[in-house]
Motif scaffolding. Structure first.
Motif, short mmCIF file in Angstrom:
data_model
loop_
_atom_site.label_atom_id
_atom_site.label_comp_id
_atom_site.label_asym_id
_atom_site.label_seq_id
_atom_site.Cartn_x
_atom_site.Cartn_y
_atom_site.Cartn_z
N THR A 108 0.85 -1.19 0.00
CA THR A 108 0.00 0.00 0.00
C THR A 108 0.88 1.24 0.00
N SER A 109 0.59 2.16 -0.88
CA SER A 109 1.38 3.39 -0.99
C SER A 109 1.18 4.27 0.23
N LEU A 110 2.15 5.13 0.47
CA LEU A 110 2.05 6.08 1.59
C LEU A 110 1.10 7.21 1.25
N GLY A 111 1.11 7.63 -0.02
CA GLY A 111 0.23 8.70 -0.46
C GLY A 111 -0.55 8.26 -1.69
N ASN A 112 -0.70 9.18 -2.63
CA ASN A 112 -1.47 8.87 -3.83
C ASN A 112 -0.59 8.57 -5.04
N VAL A 113 0.71 8.32 -4.80
CA VAL A 113 1.66 8.01 -5.88
C VAL A 113 2.43 6.75 -5.52
N LEU A 114 2.60 5.86 -6.50
CA LEU A 114 3.37 4.64 -6.31
C LEU A 114 4.19 4.40 -7.57
N SER A 115 5.48 4.07 -7.40
CA SER A 115 6.37 3.81 -8.53
C SER A 115 6.88 2.37 -8.45
N VAL A 116 6.88 1.71 -9.62
CA VAL A 116 7.39 0.34 -9.72
C VAL A 116 8.51 0.35 -10.76
N ALA A 117 9.72 0.02 -10.34
CA ALA A 117 10.89 0.04 -11.23
C ALA A 117 11.35 -1.39 -11.50
N PHE A 118 11.48 -1.72 -12.80
CA PHE A 118 11.92 -3.06 -13.22
C PHE A 118 13.22 -2.92 -13.99
N ARG A 119 14.21 -3.76 -13.61
CA ARG A 119 15.49 -3.69 -14.30
C ARG A 119 16.05 -5.10 -14.52
N SER A 120 16.53 -5.33 -15.72
CA SER A 120 17.22 -6.59 -16.02
C SER A 120 18.62 -6.28 -16.52
#
Length: 384
Positions: A108-120
């Motif tokens: 659950t996000s802390l506020g109204n923004v959530l970032s998901v970073a994917f790296r290979s």
């Protein structure tokens, strides 16, 4: 092969990969690794920035997860951020001492923004298929989730989908910040010769963001004394004199204060018949407030003695400004002053310490004198 991988990782630290950013603003949706459910490509740097309206948070959970395992996820990884805070780092196919997978966890996000970073990194030799995740906006219950250090509302909090609003108890007004409850207290005028004044809600915490003026106004000739209760609690500062909340007192050409902290000001002889008390509170704090009693003394008049065959009411050892004395006489007597006759007479102690009139005398009533002289008149007539 392992040496080559280390060299490539070091090179990526110096020359970071170009990051592709995808912005999502829907209330719900799905994010997947590229080519899912086929194996994801190598050398991918991809980030999803999910934003929902204020008043909502974002829940993220995974339906499938399969990424290359590595110590502390140094090869391929998926990171989740909220408000620049890293919430989780995932890699591998199962939890180990150095790797973590989402499993059934809900983020659950802390506020109204959530970032998901994917790296290979540069290889995906075993053809790991990546991940599939779902996100949705959920209403924030600001009233339930508030903490004691930063209360959402002073008095009452009402939650609705996407937001909340505050209201106040009867007698209070909602401040312009729409959260703080203040009081209207600038028309309090005290004209009795003694009384009691307290901060609003005393001994409960006083309202925030308020400026209260209390005015004691008596006639000239009185002098007002204030005495604060021992229970005295106003927000203060250890190094600066009363920068937050305070009491200031003005009495004629004299000023007292500011006062704050836990040390009661005690008794204050104002020397004036008009006193203005200002109490200021800022937008923070939970202090108990204050209470004072005020009394007044006036110019003292000299004691009076009752006239012969007369009485004073009330009979006191001393009299001050505005005190009244009522004079009466014994039966058969009346009060005489000049050519006027009274059954009772009242005089007042004046602001200059003098009585409003001299004490009249009690003299026999004219009818009584006539009745007493009638027998002697008849006797003289018979003898003659």
């Amino acid at each position: 092969m392992e040496l080559t991988r280390v060299i490539v990782i070091l090179a990526q630290c110096v020359w970071p990969l170009w990051t592709q950013v995808i912005h999502l603003t829907d209330m719900y949706g799905t994010i997947k690794s590229p080519n899912f459910p086929e194996s994801y490509p190598k050398e991918i740097d991809l980030q999803w920035n999910i934003t929902v309206p204020d008043g909502y948070q974002i829940r993220l959970y995974f339906m499938y997860f399969d990424m290359e395992p590595s110590y502390l996820c140094e090869y391929d990884y998926l990171k989740v951020y909220s408000d620049s805070e890293e919430l989780a780092v995932f890699c591998g196919k199962e939890n180990t001492d150095t790797e973590q997978v989402p499993a059934d966890n809900v983020i659950t996000s802390l506020g109204n923004v959530l970032s998901v970073a994917f790296r290979s990194d540069f290889s995906n030799e075993e053809r790991y298929s990546g991940f599939e995740a779902h996100f949705s906006a959920v209403d924030v219950d600001e009233c339930r989730d508030r903490n004691d250090e930063d209360l959402v509302c002073d008095h009452f909090c009402h939650n609705y989908i996407g937001g909340f609003y505050c209201s106040c108890r009867c007698g209070f007004l909602l401040h312009s910040d729409n959260r703080t409850c203040k009081v209207e207290c600038n028309e309090s005028v005290y004209t009795e010769r003694s009384g009691e004044i307290t901060s609003a809600d005393f001994p409960k915490p006083y309202p925030k963001s308020s400026d209260c003026t209390y005015r004691i106004e008596l006639e000239e000739g009185f002098q007002i004394t204030l005495e604060f209760d021992d229970t005295f609690d106003i927000e203060d500062h250890p190094e600066v004199t009363c920068p937050y909340d305070f009491i200031k007192i003005n009495a004629g050409d004299k000023d007292f204060g500011p006062f704050c902290g836990e040390q009661s000001p005690g008794k204050i002889q104002t020397g004036s018949n008009i006193v203005n008390i200002l109490f200021h509170s800022d937008s923070t704090g939970e202090n108990l407030g204050w209470k004072l009693t005020y009394t007044s003394t006036g110019s003292e008049c000299s004691p009076l003695a009752a006239p012969l065959n007369g009485h004073l009411e009330p009979l006191q050892s001393n009299y001050i400004f505005k005190d009244h004395i009522t004079l009466t006489c014994d039966p058969g007597y009346s009060l005489r002053q000049g050519d006027k006759e009274f059954e009772h007479y009242q005089i007042e102690c004046q602001r200059d310490g003098k009585w409003s009139s001299d004490v009249p005398l009690c003299k026999k009533k004219e009818s009584q004198r006539r009745h007493r002289s009638l027998p002697s008149i008849l006797t003289n007539q018979i003898l003659s």
